[in-house]
Design a protein around this motif. Structure first.
Motif, mmCIF file in Angstrom:
data_model
loop_
_atom_site.group_PDB
_atom_site.id
_atom_site.type_symbol
_atom_site.label_atom_id
_atom_site.label_comp_id
_atom_site.label_asym_id
_atom_site.label_seq_id
_atom_site.Cartn_x
_atom_site.Cartn_y
_atom_site.Cartn_z
ATOM 1 N N SER A 183 57.124 -10.537 -23.246
ATOM 2 C CA SER A 183 56.792 -10.199 -21.861
ATOM 3 C C SER A 183 58.016 -10.323 -20.948
ATOM 4 O O SER A 183 58.707 -11.350 -20.940
ATOM 5 C CB SER A 183 55.672 -11.101 -21.344
ATOM 6 N N GLU A 208 56.193 -12.805 -16.070
ATOM 7 C CA GLU A 208 55.247 -13.889 -16.329
ATOM 8 C C GLU A 208 53.807 -13.428 -16.106
ATOM 9 O O GLU A 208 52.881 -13.867 -16.791
ATOM 10 C CB GLU A 208 55.561 -15.086 -15.421
ATOM 11 N N ARG A 229 52.245 -12.206 -19.326
ATOM 12 C CA ARG A 229 52.390 -12.994 -20.546
ATOM 13 C C ARG A 229 51.049 -13.294 -21.213
ATOM 14 O O ARG A 229 50.883 -13.080 -22.430
ATOM 15 C CB ARG A 229 53.138 -14.293 -20.258
#
Length: 385
Positions: free
Chosen positions: A265, A268, A271
């Motif tokens: 990823s 964030e 993710r």
């Protein structure tokens, strides 16, 4: 005789050759593969012609064509058996080798010096040489007298019934001049015997098909012993499965799963969603292993299709966007297709994807973009339920 050439025989041969890629991919069988398909093209035409001309020919030209296409069928079977090292059942000395022309030989004094008669194969080659007159002189048959040379100037394709005994079989007459006798002889060959001989030798293709089936069965016995190595992670396990499928010369989309699992990823915000999607892929590994180890390629491909299927959003232009994203963002696309794929990915994000994931085509690689598109499509479809 109805359809003397059973076309299912060559169709089965074609089907078996197509059953696996080993014949076109493995050097050991490449000659067989090329020969098989070359023969099949000729056999298909030959079989159709002979079956359409069961009635005795009315002209010598028609007889020439029967002999030409018949020779293709006879020679095709012989070549295939030779390549596969299969012994023909029609060996000299075997009674089965004298089924079609034995009485013709006896009635017309075609025999060797020791009084024995030639086999059907030898008579066939004699008829073939005389009818085509290779090119004019024919002296190869060993049952001729030593030093004898024969010539055949003409074929009588349609012998008039008044010259034949009652209930006689329709006969082809081949005029024969010889250095061994002063008069012109007429070699009379029942037409249906010629078709019968062609059919009998053509049917030997089935022996070749059975041998090819045996080769495939032996390969499968080797393959079923191969086990997928369960690695420390899903990617290693998939790579082991891919190696096995490549060894079988089978194409799959297992590599697409590896690419999806390798994505990291960039942001964030994505993710957890990426990890959840990858976990779903990892949960399919046991079933994939089962398909690979049980040699169920069709089952495997159908299962992979389900895993990789994309439910496209229902708004105008979505189908086009998805298509161009996946066709443009791959290693086979050219620069123009790549740029257009990125543009469509950005358009998809602005139309729908922004609700579920964050996509920035200027900062992400192709595989991450495609994975996020998959996730967004999946989330959109679930939300519409």
């Amino acid at each position: 005789m109805n359809c003397p050439i059973d076309e299912k025989i060559y169709q089965e041969l074609r089907k078996v050759l197509n059953e696996t890629e080993i014949f076109c991919c493995e050097k050991e069988y490449l000659k067989l593969y090329n020969l098989g398909y070359a023969l099949l093209e000729r056999v298909e035409k030959g079989a159709a012609y002979v079956n359409e001309h069961i009635e005795p020919p009315s002209t010598d030209e028609e007889f020439f064509l029967i002999m030409m296409y018949g020779a293709m069928l006879v020679d095709a079977a012989g070549l295939l058996l030779k390549e596969l090292k299969i012994k023909s059942p029609y060996q000299k000395g075997e009674q089965i080798s004298y089924c079609y022309f034995a009485d013709v030989c006896e009635n017309q004094n075609l025999q060797f010096n020791d009084g024995t008669i030639p086999t059907d194969k030898e008579v066939w080659e004699y008829i073939r040489a005389l009818s085509f007159a290779h090119p004019f002189e024919t002296s190869r048959p060993q049952f001729l007298e030593k030093g004898e040379i024969q010539y055949s100037p003409a074929i009588i394709a349609n012998i008039k019934p008044e010259f034949l005994p009652v209930d006689a079989e329709p006969t082809i007459g081949i005029l024969v001049y010889s250095t061994a006798f002063p008069e012109i002889k007429v070699l009379n060959i029942p037409y249906m015997r010629i078709l019968g001989y062609i059919s009998s030798r053509y049917q030997l293709l089935a022996l070749g098909t059975e041998r090819i089936k045996q080769i495939i069965a032996e390969k499968k016995q080797e393959w079923v012993k191969q086990k997928v190595e369960i690695g420390a992670n899903a990617i290693d396990t998939l790579k082991s499965a891919i190696s096995i499928m490549e060894n079988r010369h089978e194409e799959t989309t297992l590599g697409d799963l590896v690419l999806l699992l390798e994505v990291q990823s960039t942001f964030e915000e994505n993710r957890l969603q990426i990890r959840a999607y990858q976990s779903k892929i990892e949960s399919t590994i046991p079933q994939i292993v089962t398909f690979v180890e049980s040699l169920d390629t069709d089952g495997l491909n159908n299962y992979l299709e389900q895993i990789l299927q994309i439910t496209k959003p229902k708004y105008g232009g979505a189908d086009y966007q998805i298509q161009k994203i996946f066709s443009g963002l791959n290693q086979h696309a050219n620069e123009r297709e790549q740029k257009w794929g990125l543009k469509q990915a950005d358009a998809f994000y602005k139309s729908c994807g922004y609700k579920w994931v964050k996509i920035d085509v200027s900062q992400m690689g192709n595989e991450e973009i495609k994975l996020l598109v998959r996730i967004a499509c999946e989330q959109e479809a679930q939300n519409k339920k």
